[in-house]
Scaffold this active site. Structure first.
Site, PDB file in Angstrom:
ATOM      1  N   HIS A  24      26.518  19.784 -24.726  1.00  0.00           N
ATOM      2  CA  HIS A  24      25.982  19.685 -23.466  1.00  0.00           C
ATOM      3  C   HIS A  24      25.465  21.038 -22.806  1.00  0.00           C
ATOM      4  CE1 HIS A  24      29.545  16.458 -22.677  1.00  0.00           C
ATOM      5  NE2 HIS A  24      28.088  15.766 -22.750  1.00  0.00           N
ATOM      6  N   LYS A  48      36.178   5.036 -17.344  1.00  0.00           N
ATOM      7  CA  LYS A  48      37.182   4.291 -16.628  1.00  0.00           C
ATOM      8  C   LYS A  48      38.246   5.122 -16.549  1.00  0.00           C
ATOM      9  CE  LYS A  48      35.571   0.232 -18.561  1.00  0.00           C
ATOM     10  NZ  LYS A  48      35.496  -0.216 -19.852  1.00  0.00           N
ATOM     11  N   ARG A  97      20.841  12.418 -29.025  1.00  0.00           N
ATOM     12  CA  ARG A  97      21.695  12.714 -30.413  1.00  0.00           C
ATOM     13  C   ARG A  97      20.833  12.035 -31.624  1.00  0.00           C
ATOM     14  NH1 ARG A  97      27.127  12.226 -27.597  1.00  0.00           N
ATOM     15  NH2 ARG A  97      26.078  10.794 -26.451  1.00  0.00           N
TER      16      ARG A  97
HETATM   17  P1  ADP Z   1      27.394   9.887 -20.577  1.00  0.00           P
HETATM   18  O1  ADP Z   1      28.724   9.168 -20.137  1.00  0.00           O
HETATM   19  O2  ADP Z   1      26.410   9.510 -19.482  1.00  0.00           O
HETATM   20  O3  ADP Z   1      26.791   9.391 -21.847  1.00  0.00           O
HETATM   21  P2  ADP Z   1      28.094  12.294 -21.482  1.00  0.00           P
HETATM   22  O4  ADP Z   1      28.932  13.267 -20.876  1.00  0.00           O
HETATM   23  O5  ADP Z   1      28.484  11.713 -22.685  1.00  0.00           O
HETATM   24  O6  ADP Z   1      27.680  11.367 -20.383  1.00  0.00           O
HETATM   25  O7  ADP Z   1      26.586  12.915 -21.884  1.00  0.00           O
HETATM   26  C1  ADP Z   1      25.801  13.328 -20.806  1.00  0.00           C
HETATM   27  C2  ADP Z   1      24.389  13.585 -21.476  1.00  0.00           C
HETATM   28  O8  ADP Z   1      24.578  14.613 -22.551  1.00  0.00           O
HETATM   29  C3  ADP Z   1      23.697  12.486 -22.121  1.00  0.00           C
HETATM   30  O9  ADP Z   1      22.383  12.412 -22.030  1.00  0.00           O
HETATM   31  C4  ADP Z   1      24.017  12.475 -23.518  1.00  0.00           C
HETATM   32  O10 ADP Z   1      23.281  11.833 -24.334  1.00  0.00           O
HETATM   33  C5  ADP Z   1      24.015  14.046 -23.600  1.00  0.00           C
HETATM   34  N1  ADP Z   1      24.560  14.699 -24.652  1.00  0.00           N
HETATM   35  C6  ADP Z   1      26.068  14.325 -24.999  1.00  0.00           C
HETATM   36  N2  ADP Z   1      26.573  15.110 -26.104  1.00  0.00           N
HETATM   37  C7  ADP Z   1      25.413  15.839 -26.443  1.00  0.00           C
HETATM   38  C8  ADP Z   1      25.281  16.445 -27.783  1.00  0.00           C
HETATM   39  N3  ADP Z   1      26.151  16.679 -28.508  1.00  0.00           N
HETATM   40  N4  ADP Z   1      24.189  17.109 -27.733  1.00  0.00           N
HETATM   41  C9  ADP Z   1      23.048  16.919 -26.916  1.00  0.00           C
HETATM   42  N5  ADP Z   1      23.153  15.987 -25.775  1.00  0.00           N
HETATM   43  C10 ADP Z   1      24.535  15.580 -25.782  1.00  0.00           C
END
Ligand code: ADP
Length: 174
Positions: A24, A48, A97
């Site tokens: 992130h 959830k 990803r």
């Molecule tokens: P969500 O619950 O909406 O999937 P996340 O917090 O898991 O939220 O992720 C938010 C965003 O960050 C999403 O677009 C996800 O694809 C992206 N993301 C999550 N992990 C990674 C990573 N390791 N590298 C790049 N983008 C990521």
């Protein structure tokens, strides 16, 4: 042809961020360079039973993005497109990803565009180092006492360890 005038270019980066990972953080750093302002938008209700409250997640993201001055962190509830509109943002940033993300992300982007035609979703491909990294995997590794400092900003590591300990303690008292 409609005349295009320059207004402040704002994007939102919505997600659960439970907790924020290095993946992130990498997307935030790269997206912040592309816009005048990037609003990291923490979704209140979607996961959830999140391990961290929305306020905690906001504070953790602020902690690890303090060095980027055009990043703002907020929480929101409801649809990303509505939140984007209320912030004056025309772009939603998402990270991609592996192929497994693709179908869901495409579906969401198309649905959002159908609802609000003037808001676009852009995808940043993950840094290869983080291609298989997700908040849920890190939580699982942490719950088995594994090494999580490979995946999280250093400030977040003790916070996750403590929260997992608290959870386990609570469970054992049930
Ligand atoms: P969500 O619950 O909406 O999937 P996340 O917090 O898991 O939220 O992720 C938010 C965003 O960050 C999403 O677009 C996800 O694809 C992206 N993301 C999550 N992990 C990674 C990573 N390791 N590298 C790049 N983008 C990521």
């Amino acid at each position: 042809m409609t005349k295009i005038t320059h207004t402040e270019h704002i994007a939102i980066y919505p997600g659960s961020f439970d907790p924020i990972t290095l993946g992130h953080q990498d997307i935030i750093e790269r997206a912040a360079k592309m816009f005048d302002k990037l609003i990291v938008a923490v979704l209140v209700n979607r996961a959830k039973s999140p391990l961290f409250s929305a306020d905690e997640r906001v504070k953790m993201i602020q902690m690890v993005t303090g060095h980027i001055d055009n990043v703002e962190v907020r929480s929101f509830d409801g649809l990303s497109v509505d939140f984007a509109e209320s912030m004056g943002a025309k772009v939603i940033v998402r990270g991609l990803r592996a192929v497994t993300d693709f179908e869901y992300e495409l579906q969401m982007a198309q649905t959002n565009r159908a609802m609000k035609h003037d808001i676009d979703t852009i995808f940043l491909t993950t840094d290869l180092r983080y291609a298989y990294l997700s908040s849920s995997i890190v939580k699982e590794v942490a719950s088995y006492g594994g090494q999580i400092d490979l995946f999280l900003p250093p400030e977040i590591v003790p916070l996750l360890r403590n929260r997992i300990k608290e959870r386990e303690h609570k469970e054992s008292q049930k």
